[in-house]
Motif scaffolding. Structure first.
Motif, PDB file in Angstrom:
ATOM      1  N   GLY A   9      -4.747  -8.765  -5.787  1.00 60.04           N
ATOM      2  CA  GLY A   9      -3.710  -9.333  -4.946  1.00 60.04           C
ATOM      3  C   GLY A   9      -4.085 -10.697  -4.414  1.00 60.04           C
ATOM      4  O   GLY A   9      -5.077 -10.833  -3.688  1.00 60.04           O
ATOM      5  N   SER A  10      -3.305 -11.710  -4.783  1.00 57.13           N
ATOM      6  CA  SER A  10      -3.601 -13.076  -4.329  1.00 57.13           C
ATOM      7  C   SER A  10      -2.684 -13.495  -3.199  1.00 57.13           C
ATOM      8  O   SER A  10      -2.322 -14.664  -3.076  1.00 57.13           O
ATOM      9  CB  SER A  10      -3.460 -14.058  -5.498  1.00 57.13           C
ATOM     10  OG  SER A  10      -2.103 -14.194  -5.894  1.00 57.13           O
ATOM     11  N   LEU A  36      -7.482 -11.067  -8.913  1.00 59.50           N
ATOM     12  CA  LEU A  36      -6.538 -10.749  -9.985  1.00 59.50           C
ATOM     13  C   LEU A  36      -5.145 -10.571  -9.394  1.00 59.50           C
ATOM     14  O   LEU A  36      -4.969  -9.851  -8.410  1.00 59.50           O
ATOM     15  CB  LEU A  36      -6.953  -9.461 -10.715  1.00 59.50           C
ATOM     16  CG  LEU A  36      -8.337  -9.446 -11.374  1.00 59.50           C
ATOM     17  CD1 LEU A  36      -8.560  -8.116 -12.089  1.00 59.50           C
ATOM     18  CD2 LEU A  36      -8.493 -10.599 -12.346  1.00 59.50           C
ATOM     19  N   GLU A  37      -4.168 -11.208 -10.010  1.00 58.04           N
ATOM     20  CA  GLU A  37      -2.790 -11.179  -9.519  1.00 58.04           C
ATOM     21  C   GLU A  37      -1.849 -10.814 -10.643  1.00 58.04           C
ATOM     22  O   GLU A  37      -1.927 -11.365 -11.739  1.00 58.04           O
ATOM     23  CB  GLU A  37      -2.424 -12.551  -8.939  1.00 58.04           C
ATOM     24  CG  GLU A  37      -0.961 -12.751  -8.609  1.00 58.04           C
ATOM     25  CD  GLU A  37      -0.435 -11.735  -7.611  1.00 58.04           C
ATOM     26  OE1 GLU A  37       0.632 -11.148  -7.882  1.00 58.04           O
ATOM     27  OE2 GLU A  37      -1.096 -11.518  -6.571  1.00 58.04           O
ATOM     28  N   PRO A  89       1.828 -14.868  -5.986  1.00 59.16           N
ATOM     29  CA  PRO A  89       1.646 -13.579  -5.308  1.00 59.16           C
ATOM     30  C   PRO A  89       2.920 -12.745  -5.364  1.00 59.16           C
ATOM     31  O   PRO A  89       3.967 -13.166  -4.872  1.00 59.16           O
ATOM     32  CB  PRO A  89       1.288 -13.991  -3.878  1.00 59.16           C
ATOM     33  CG  PRO A  89       0.659 -15.321  -4.033  1.00 59.16           C
ATOM     34  CD  PRO A  89       1.385 -15.992  -5.155  1.00 59.16           C
ATOM     35  N   TYR A  90       2.815 -11.570  -5.940  1.00 62.22           N
ATOM     36  CA  TYR A  90       3.999 -10.756  -6.227  1.00 62.22           C
ATOM     37  C   TYR A  90       4.149  -9.683  -5.157  1.00 62.22           C
ATOM     38  O   TYR A  90       3.637  -8.587  -5.278  1.00 62.22           O
ATOM     39  CB  TYR A  90       3.852 -10.115  -7.612  1.00 62.22           C
ATOM     40  CG  TYR A  90       5.116  -9.476  -8.137  1.00 62.22           C
ATOM     41  CD1 TYR A  90       6.108 -10.249  -8.732  1.00 62.22           C
ATOM     42  CD2 TYR A  90       5.311  -8.099  -8.055  1.00 62.22           C
ATOM     43  CE1 TYR A  90       7.258  -9.669  -9.230  1.00 62.22           C
ATOM     44  CE2 TYR A  90       6.460  -7.513  -8.549  1.00 62.22           C
ATOM     45  CZ  TYR A  90       7.437  -8.292  -9.136  1.00 62.22           C
ATOM     46  OH  TYR A  90       8.580  -7.707  -9.617  1.00 62.22           O
ATOM     47  N   GLY A  91       4.814 -10.013  -4.077  1.00 71.47           N
ATOM     48  CA  GLY A  91       4.992  -9.046  -3.009  1.00 71.47           C
ATOM     49  C   GLY A  91       5.788  -9.667  -1.887  1.00 71.47           C
ATOM     50  O   GLY A  91       6.991  -9.856  -1.989  1.00 71.47           O
ATOM     51  N   ALA A  92       5.093 -10.013  -0.800  1.00 69.77           N
ATOM     52  CA  ALA A  92       5.780 -10.595   0.351  1.00 69.77           C
ATOM     53  C   ALA A  92       5.196 -11.929   0.787  1.00 69.77           C
ATOM     54  O   ALA A  92       5.838 -12.654   1.546  1.00 69.77           O
ATOM     55  CB  ALA A  92       5.732  -9.610   1.526  1.00 69.77           C
ATOM     56  N   VAL A 117      -8.845  -3.747  -2.761  1.00 69.88           N
ATOM     57  CA  VAL A 117      -7.423  -3.607  -3.079  1.00 69.88           C
ATOM     58  C   VAL A 117      -6.615  -4.199  -1.926  1.00 69.88           C
ATOM     59  O   VAL A 117      -6.652  -3.698  -0.798  1.00 69.88           O
ATOM     60  CB  VAL A 117      -7.037  -2.138  -3.306  1.00 69.88           C
ATOM     61  CG1 VAL A 117      -5.539  -2.026  -3.615  1.00 69.88           C
ATOM     62  CG2 VAL A 117      -7.849  -1.540  -4.439  1.00 69.88           C
ATOM     63  N   ALA A 118      -5.893  -5.284  -2.215  1.00 71.14           N
ATOM     64  CA  ALA A 118      -5.106  -5.985  -1.196  1.00 71.14           C
ATOM     65  C   ALA A 118      -3.687  -6.202  -1.707  1.00 71.14           C
ATOM     66  O   ALA A 118      -3.130  -7.292  -1.598  1.00 71.14           O
ATOM     67  CB  ALA A 118      -5.769  -7.314  -0.830  1.00 71.14           C
ATOM     68  N   THR A 119      -3.109  -5.152  -2.279  1.00 70.86           N
ATOM     69  CA  THR A 119      -1.783  -5.243  -2.887  1.00 70.86           C
ATOM     70  C   THR A 119      -0.672  -4.712  -1.979  1.00 70.86           C
ATOM     71  O   THR A 119       0.473  -4.592  -2.412  1.00 70.86           O
ATOM     72  CB  THR A 119      -1.750  -4.497  -4.229  1.00 70.86           C
ATOM     73  OG1 THR A 119      -2.252  -3.166  -4.047  1.00 70.86           O
ATOM     74  CG2 THR A 119      -2.584  -5.209  -5.269  1.00 70.86           C
TER      75      THR A 119
END
Length: 378
Positions: free
Chosen positions: A20-21, A44-45, A50-53, A227-229
């Motif tokens: 998670g970037s 790794l993204e 960044p695919y989230g918020a 893990v930071a997703t």
């Protein structure tokens, strides 16, 4: 399979891999490299951004509206709620110090909570508890009377059907894209490797390390995994108490003569809007369909978009008809508690997820705290 060049230059075993970037992941990577410059840290993204918020939020530099905090006090203990506010406040100051106000385009216009006729009960509850809330926040923020009633009529902002307004003079707003660009540049400057377009589907231990496997079958070994997703964490860590929560947003084209300046909250924070220059950014509405918005699908729904448009037309900008320029959604991480999950899961894995829709405020501190857990095992 990798080529020799790819393996040696990109995929060689890392000391730490961060999934998670976003705000949390990049802050963790920067913190790791600053504390241990010789570490090989790879982020790794899954997306090309960044695919989230992190690049899809509204850019509120906030720590909770009055009604939201009062609602939280009914569910959680006072000390826990105040600890969360303190983390949010300190996180915001840390971000401003780390990147600089110019880089993130911080503007201290203040925050405002508006109350319509149908919000009278919520407003009265705020009035009853505002003195106590201000007293509690003074010790955290160092400012008296953080929340205050304002006498300005709703017409001063161009509103309609707004009976009351509570101001938070300590809130502001940022440019979300500028913030993330600054974080990415800082991460790369400190020697962090950021690889995009990588979707990890599983992990397994091997020879004293943990190996990540992506959707194409490629293997990424490392000594420690973070893990930071956030809202996507459950796909890899199904036992975590974190669920995705979609947020739908739109922004208008420039509105001539726009009066509003600042960050605004409605209905315990479930709706929020702000100016972006002379545009209006408006989002929220997941309370209309909690179950349906518990998804990782980046899409929009007619019901919520229609309701947001009605708020824009009837309340926020009733004297003109703004043209909507863009619509999008982002995925937050929520749970049955608002506190984040930052902990070690096993000898090789740490997680920092469930930002509760406050990633801008607490993401930096969460990343640092998780990074320190990683360093304990290196």
């Amino acid at each position: 399979m990798f080529s020799f060049w790819e393996r040696e230059s990109f995929w060689k075993s890392a000391d730490v891999i961060i999934l998670g970037s976003g705000i949390v992941g990049l802050n963790a990577a920067i913190h790791l490299k600053r504390k241990s410059p010789n570490l090989h840290v790879t982020v790794l993204e899954r997306g090309f951004l960044p695919y989230g918020a992190s690049t899809r939020n509204a850019g509120f530099a906030c720590f909770g509206s009055a009604s939201e905090l009062i609602a939280d006090l009914k569910i959680q203990g006072e000390s826990e709620v105040l600890q969360l506010v303190e983390k949010r406040w300190k996180g915001l100051q840390r971000m401003r110090h780390l990147l600089g106000d110019a880089a993130i385009q911080y503007e201290g216009f203040g925050g405002y909570e508006i109350f319509r006729a149908e919000d009278q009960i919520i407003y009265e509850a705020c009035c009853d508890q505002l003195p106590s809330l201000n007293h509690q926040l003074e010790d955290i923020i160092g400012t008296k009377q953080v929340f205050d009633h304002i006498n300005n009529s709703s017409a001063d902002f161009g509103f309609n059907n707004v009976n009351h307004i509570i101001c938070n003079k300590m809130e502001g707003q940022i440019n979300t894209g500028a913030m993330m660009k600054a974080l990415l540049e800082m991460a790369k400057t400190t020697g962090v490797e950021v690889l995009t377009g990588v979707t990890i589907t599983g992990t397994h231990p091997e020879d004293g390390r943990i190996v990540l496997v992506d959707e194409n079958g490629f293997h990424f070994p490392c000594r420690q995994l973070l893990v930071a997703t956030n809202g996507f964490a459950k796909s890899l860590l199904p036992d975590l108490n974190v669920e995705p929560a979609r947020a739908q947003v739109f922004i208008t084209q420039p509105v001539e003569g726009l009066k509003l300046r600042g960050s605004f909250h409605i209905d315990e924070g479930y709706y929020y809007f702000r100016n972006v220059g002379n545009r209006i950014l408006l989002g929220g509405g997941r309370n209309l369909d909690f179950k349906g918005e518990q998804t990782t699908i980046m899409s929009l729904t007619e019901r919520i978009q229609h309701h947001l448009e009605k708020l824009l037309r009837d309340i926020i900008c009733p004297y003109t008809t703004p043209v909507i320029d863009m619509r999008w959604s982002g995925i937050m991480g929520m749970g049955n508690e608002k506190s984040s999950i930052i902990k070690r899961l096993d000898n090789h894995t740490v997680c920092a997820v469930r930002m509760g829709g406050m990633g801008v405020a607490i993401g930096g501190l969460a990343g640092e705290e998780a990074a320190d857990l990683v360093l304990d095992k290196l």
